[in-house]
Design a protein around this motif. Structure first.
Motif, PDB file in Angstrom:
ATOM      1  N   LYS A  85       0.840  -1.195   0.000  1.00 25.61           N
ATOM      2  CA  LYS A  85       0.000   0.000   0.000  1.00 25.61           C
ATOM      3  C   LYS A  85       0.871   1.240   0.000  1.00 25.61           C
ATOM      4  N   ASP A 112      -4.961   4.790   3.570  1.00 26.97           N
ATOM      5  CA  ASP A 112      -4.927   4.462   4.991  1.00 26.97           C
ATOM      6  C   ASP A 112      -5.615   3.110   5.209  1.00 26.97           C
ATOM      7  N   ASP A 120      -4.787  -1.023   6.736  1.00 23.60           N
ATOM      8  CA  ASP A 120      -3.909  -1.979   7.407  1.00 23.60           C
ATOM      9  C   ASP A 120      -3.882  -3.253   6.559  1.00 23.60           C
ATOM     10  N   ARG A 170      -8.302   6.382  -5.675  1.00 22.46           N
ATOM     11  CA  ARG A 170      -7.988   5.154  -4.957  1.00 22.46           C
ATOM     12  C   ARG A 170      -8.303   3.936  -5.832  1.00 22.46           C
TER      13      ARG A 170
END
Length: 392
Positions: free
Chosen positions: A351, A355, A357, A384
């Motif tokens: 990534k 934002d 995980d 994105r």
């Protein structure tokens, strides 16, 4: 390691016992070793000292290779110690500059001094911490052209030395020291020496770039794609015309370098091509992405995203190349369906600029199948996206 533990080690019995131990592999080995050594009559203090060193030696192999088998370490000293392959390049730079008498101010356990001594430079290590100085003395004992002095760097007399090397301690017992004034020696002291002699300074790769003097050469170094340090070089140790450098060292010992007279301007954002390139971290830190892009005929995938894209597959040591299989919206349900349809059970997730995980995201994808792929979660032209790709 404290002074009492070092005293236990630096005896004929302690050193023989340490060298007799098999290579450390697991905590279970420690339990068995404690019982065996105590049954043999060795004191608890000696057993604790040798087993602690055995564990540190095992960890040190990644930095020192076979040399680790005959060295002593402290926990903090090993953490900050330069990898031997990198230290050898430091030493070579001093020799190329014509320096023959080097002072290593804040020598730690002696990693850089060892590399200098090995190419027949005369080196004096200076170390503020008494235990660490004793460990460095032990590690440098095989080289008659190396010595260690227990002293603060700021108090040491530099008369008679051609050049200086510094690796300021950036941690205390309470943790990492954020303020360069609190380092030992301080960054001001380290850079200030450049007014008196050629100087090299090892720093963490994430240091504020605004602290780097304009007249110095800044070289970011990565080893097997892991950015390990920033070297700042002054005077005869800095190469003419070079102010920014990314040195890429491979596991086979070979290396490649990208250099420039300063930060390189970025290229424009372009259309997503067949391939995307992930620049090595050293190239990113050195801000040489633009020069790399121009050498590949590539464009940026998006503003402020350190990925490049092109239709051509060009081999480069300065970036990892991926072939784009599919561009998808960054929508979890859509991605899950696509991976399931393709039978992707092993997924590498990268990534940048989003934002997310990756570990938590992977768990929610319910991966099944024998296929493998890379999923890049990023922005393309500001939007994105998820790029399903394969390492090329």
């Amino acid at each position: 390691m404290d002074a009492a533990e070092l005293v236990e080690l630096l005896t004929p019995e302690g050193l023989r016992l340490l060298d007799s131990l098999p290579a450390y592999e697991s905590k279970d080995d420690v339990v068995k070793a404690v019982a065996t050594l105590r049954a043999a009559g060795h004191s608890p203090a000696l057993v604790a000292a040798v087993l602690s060193q055995s564990k540190l030696r095992a960890r040190a192999v990644s930095k020192f290779g076979p040399f680790a088998e005959r060295m002593l370490f402290t926990e903090a000293g090993l953490e900050q110690a330069t990898r031997l392959g990198v230290a050898a390049r430091h030493a070579g730079r001093f020799r190329a500059a014509g320096a023959t008498r080097i002072v290593d101010l804040g020598c730690g356990i002696g990693a850089d001094a060892l590399a200098m001594a090995a190419i027949e430079l005369t080196v004096t290590g200076v170390e503020r911490d008494e235990v660490t100085a004793a460990v460095a003395s032990y590690n440098l004992a095989p080289w008659p052209n190396a010595s260690v002095v227990h002293s603060a760097a700021e108090d040491f007399d530099l008369a008679g030395y051609d050049a200086a090397w510094l690796d300021p301690a950036r941690r205390s017992e309470k943790g990492r020291l954020r303020d360069p004034h609190d380092w030992s020696p301080s960054l001001d002291f380290a850079f200030g020496l450049a007014e008196r002699m050629p100087v090299g300074v090892k720093l963490g790769p994430g240091i504020d770039r605004g602290l780097i003097p304009e007249d110095a050469e800044a070289q970011w170094v990565s080893v097997d794609r892991d950015v390990v340090e920033l070297g700042v070089w002054f005077g005869a140790l800095a190469r003419p015309g070079i102010r920014r450098s990314a040195l890429i060292i491979r596991s086979d010992g070979g290396s490649d370098e990208l250099t420039a007279p300063g930060d390189s301007p970025d290229v424009e954002v372009g259309t997503l091509g067949r391939y995307i390139y992930e620049p090595d971290g050293a190239v990113i830190r050195a801000r040489l992405i633009g020069d790399l892009a121009r050498s590949l005929g590539a464009t940026m995938v998006s503003d402020d995203i350190a990925w490049l894209t092109a239709d051509a597959a060009i081999d480069t040591p300065f970036a990892t190349r991926f072939e784009v299989i599919e561009r998808m919206p960054l929508d979890e349900k859509h991605i899950r369906r696509e991976l399931s349809a393709r039978g992707i059970g092993t997924l590498e997730i990268k990534k940048r600029g989003v934002d997310i995980d990756p570990a938590a995201f992977r768990k929610r994808l319910s991966l099944r199948g024998d296929g493998t792929a890379t999923l890049v979660l990023t922005r393309v032209a500001g939007r994105r996206v998820a790029l399903l790709a394969r390492r090329d």
